[in-house]
Design a protein around this motif. Structure first.
Motif, PDB file in Angstrom:
ATOM      1  N   GLU A  86     161.034 -17.494  64.294  1.00 55.96           N
ATOM      2  CA  GLU A  86     161.517 -17.162  62.957  1.00 55.96           C
ATOM      3  C   GLU A  86     160.387 -16.884  61.975  1.00 55.96           C
ATOM      4  OE1 GLU A  86     165.801 -19.521  62.951  1.00 55.96           O
ATOM      5  OE2 GLU A  86     164.102 -20.414  61.888  1.00 55.96           O
ATOM      6  N   SER A  87     159.143 -16.986  62.424  1.00 54.70           N
ATOM      7  CA  SER A  87     158.000 -16.741  61.549  1.00 54.70           C
ATOM      8  C   SER A  87     157.178 -15.530  61.985  1.00 54.70           C
ATOM      9  CB  SER A  87     157.088 -17.979  61.510  1.00 54.70           C
ATOM     10  OG  SER A  87     157.794 -19.117  61.045  1.00 54.70           O
ATOM     11  N   LEU A  88     157.559 -14.902  63.099  1.00 58.40           N
ATOM     12  CA  LEU A  88     156.813 -13.762  63.617  1.00 58.40           C
ATOM     13  C   LEU A  88     157.605 -12.480  63.424  1.00 58.40           C
ATOM     14  CD1 LEU A  88     155.486 -15.138  67.038  1.00 58.40           C
ATOM     15  CD2 LEU A  88     154.160 -14.785  64.953  1.00 58.40           C
ATOM     16  N   PRO A  89     156.925 -11.348  63.155  1.00 63.71           N
ATOM     17  CA  PRO A  89     157.615 -10.056  63.114  1.00 63.71           C
ATOM     18  C   PRO A  89     158.242  -9.736  64.465  1.00 63.71           C
ATOM     19  CG  PRO A  89     155.420  -9.886  62.152  1.00 63.71           C
ATOM     20  CD  PRO A  89     155.497 -11.232  62.808  1.00 63.71           C
ATOM     21  N   GLU A  90     159.262  -8.887  64.438  1.00 64.94           N
ATOM     22  CA  GLU A  90     159.996  -8.558  65.666  1.00 64.94           C
ATOM     23  C   GLU A  90     159.094  -7.998  66.750  1.00 64.94           C
ATOM     24  OE1 GLU A  90     161.858  -6.280  68.648  1.00 64.94           O
ATOM     25  OE2 GLU A  90     160.706  -5.357  67.012  1.00 64.94           O
ATOM     26  N   ARG A  91     158.071  -7.209  66.367  1.00 63.35           N
ATOM     27  CA  ARG A  91     157.236  -6.544  67.368  1.00 63.35           C
ATOM     28  C   ARG A  91     156.406  -7.520  68.184  1.00 63.35           C
ATOM     29  NH1 ARG A  91     152.202  -5.182  64.061  1.00 63.35           N
ATOM     30  NH2 ARG A  91     152.709  -5.960  61.974  1.00 63.35           N
ATOM     31  N   TYR A  92     156.281  -8.777  67.728  1.00 62.16           N
ATOM     32  CA  TYR A  92     155.488  -9.748  68.470  1.00 62.16           C
ATOM     33  C   TYR A  92     156.329 -10.790  69.195  1.00 62.16           C
ATOM     34  CZ  TYR A  92     151.578  -7.883  65.798  1.00 62.16           C
ATOM     35  OH  TYR A  92     150.646  -7.049  65.253  1.00 62.16           O
TER      36      TYR A  92
END
Length: 590
Positions: free
Chosen positions: A241-247
């Motif tokens: 929930e703290s990372l962008p979707e691409r990662y």
């Protein structure tokens, strides 16, 4: 003249009351102003704002490494059951082996000394001696060639008490299953980080306890109660929930890769240290150190803060992360209009102003009435958003997703855990077998890194489960008569199965959270965790018990389950390239 004034007064009051009634009837609860929640797309934009455009920022890398270490430390203590629950070869403690009858070992196909029986001299009449077979009277002698003292050997949990260890493992899984929905509610209600810190502390204290307590009841009680505090999945939720979707795809796979590398040291410690209590203390110390580091480095979930309207806290966290990543954010970074009431477009504000202006004292009553309705409406929305279980069961789409993902978690947990448990009982050195069951995960995780980025989540999950299932069903080739010895078949088929199951398990930990909206994600994952825990209750009996009957039985069982469970995954939507959903409606539109 006065009579006319007296008569006019009630007419004017009636008109005012009529206006008030008319206004109440025209402004309904649906038209009351409602605070706006940011959508999944908007939250994704905020997560991108605090991350460099071309590569993960320093904060994201540190968070990822910390969570990976924490997950490995939290699960490593439980994984040690492979060693402290190991039952070595044993026989009655007697002066002479001739005092022990022989049993036929179906697995090895030879006669071996009985594990639980001995001869007892009853009478002697000249040269005739009458013997009776009885249970072991003086304890047991254990084969300590590969491992020294285990939980089983220290408390003699063999023969009549051989199911004791499996029983307390099952009870601890039940306790954990009961506590998981409670943890889920608490994380949704009070935040991920606070709950994680509390339950992790409980788990560490009790885990140290059962490593030092001297008696079987105390050790068993501490072991069971410590299951309440399993917190390994909460930091993973914070990370996603703290990372962008691409990662997210890369982070999920790399987490399992780091976990595998750390677990690779597990057989080494088992080979060097042959005392189960010392092993637990070493791994608990490692977990405690990582937990202290995690206390300072793992923040609250930014997605949770935004979804729950914690604007000030979210703003502060975003500014802190951006500063650490050397990114300049505007002050404030969050768009305030996202968290303000929606503007009315139907002219109700004008109706309200006109009514207030024309009704005098009655305006106070109307204003208070509308304010009361607004508060009730807000509370109704909050109550609806908090009723996560109802959100899951009143949507056919969410019921389908929950059942399939839960079933996948269940099968993966049974097969993955079961293969680890049976490794010491397969042909060869127990430490080497344990190492092979871990190291075979390395190529699986490397392949998943490419697979989830190239093909998404759904197809690789299905593919890995089919590979694992077919590989395990090849265990039936043990019944084929080869010209050479067949001792290689068990470890080879188990390794193929572990490769496939490890790959699907790695992806499902990424795939599952992406299929649940934010307001029910923790609850949805809690349901999946409960299904995992049901698997944990089954594993001791489908592995340790069945492998003693015949080593091929658990492998064939796991293979069949994996193939059957791969089929319904075709019904799930693909999540690659999509932001984390915020509402059930977003999922239904996929």
């Amino acid at each position: 003249m006065e009579e006319t004034d007296v008569d006019d007064e009630p007419i004017e009051i009636d008109l005012l009351l009529a206006k008030q009634h008319s206004l109440k009837s025209t402004i309904t609860e649906e038209e009351i102003e409602i605070p706006h929640k940011p959508t999944g797309e908007e939250i994704s934009q905020y997560l991108e704002m605090i991350n460099p455009p071309k590569s993960p920022g320093r904060f994201q890398i540190i968070l990822f490494v910390t969570v990976s270490l924490f997950f490995s430390a939290a699960t490593g203590v439980g994984t040690q059951a492979v060693y402290y629950g190991y039952t070595p070869s044993h026989h009655c403690n007697v002066d002479n082996m001739s005092h022990i009858p022989e049993d036929f070992d179906a697995t090895e196909g030879i006669n071996v000394p009985s594990s639980c029986s001995m001869y007892s001299n009853l009478t002697s009449n000249g040269t005739n001696v009458t013997l009776e077979v009885v249970s072991c009277q003086n304890g047991w002698t254990y084969d300590r060639t590969e491992f020294g003292q285990t939980f089983v050997t220290e408390f003699d949990l063999v023969c009549a008490r051989s199911s004791y260890f499996e029983t307390i493992m099952t009870i601890s899984s039940v306790v954990c299953g009961i506590s998981t929905p409670i943890q889920s509610y608490l994380t949704d209600r009070f935040g991920r980080r606070k709950v994680f810190i509390i339950i992790f502390t409980i788990e560490r204290i009790l885990s140290f306890g059962y490593a030092v307590f001297p008696t079987l009841p105390l050790v068993s009680t501490a072991f069971i109660i410590s299951s309440i505090g399993y917190a390994g999945s909460i930091p993973i939720l914070i990370m996603y929930e703290s990372l962008p979707e691409r990662y997210r795809g890369l982070s999920g796979t790399m987490l399992n890769l780091i976990h595998m590398v750390i677990m690779g040291f597990f057989p080494l410690t088992g080979w060097l240290i042959h005392e189960w209590r010392i092993l637990i203390i070493i791994w608990n110390t490692f977990a405690a150190v990582v937990g202290v580091v995690g206390y300072w480095l793992i923040p609250e979930s930014l997605t949770w803060l935004l979804s729950n309207g914690r604007v000030a806290e979210a703003e502060k966290l975003m500014q802190k992360i951006a500063k650490f990543n050397k990114i300049n954010l505007p002050q404030p970074a969050l768009k305030n209009e996202l968290f303000e009431p929606k503007k009315k477009e139907n002219g109700d504000d004008d109706k309200l102003d006109a009514a207030v202006a024309g009704t005098g004292c009655c305006a106070v009553g109307i204003g208070n009435d509308i304010k009361l309705k607004t508060e009730k409406s807000k509370k109704k929305i909050e109550k609806s958003e908090k009723s996560s279980i109802r959100e899951l069961i009143r949507s056919k789409t969410m019921i389908k997703i929950t059942c399939i993902i839960s079933g996948t978690y269940l099968v993966n947990n049974i097969a993955n855990g079961g293969l680890s448990y049976i490794a010491p009982y397969l042909h060869g050195n127990m430490h080497l077998n344990n190492f092979l069951m871990i190291i075979v995960e390395l190529p699986a995780y490397i392949v998943t890194v490419y697979a989830v980025e190239r093909f998404g989540r759904k197809r690789p999950t299905i593919g890995f489960m089919l590979i694992g299932g077919i590989g395990l069903l090849l265990s039936l080739t043990e019944f084929i008569k080869f010209e050479v010895e067949q001792t290689w078949i068990p470890i080879v088929t188990a390794s193929i199965g572990k490769f496939g199951i490890s790959g699907s398990y790695a992806i499902i930990y990424l795939y599952g959270p992406e299929l649940f909206p934010t307001n029910v994600r923790s609850t949805g994952m809690a349901v999946c965790s409960v299904s995992e825990l049901i698997g944990s209750m089954i594993v001791p009996y489908t592995s340790i018990y069945l492998v003693k009957i015949a080593t091929w039985i658990p492998r064939v069982l796991y293979g069949f389950l994996a193939i059957v469970m791969a089929i319904p995954i075709f019904l799930l939507p693909e999540t690659k390239g999509k932001p984390l959903p915020e509402t059930v409606k977003e999922i239904e539109e996929w």
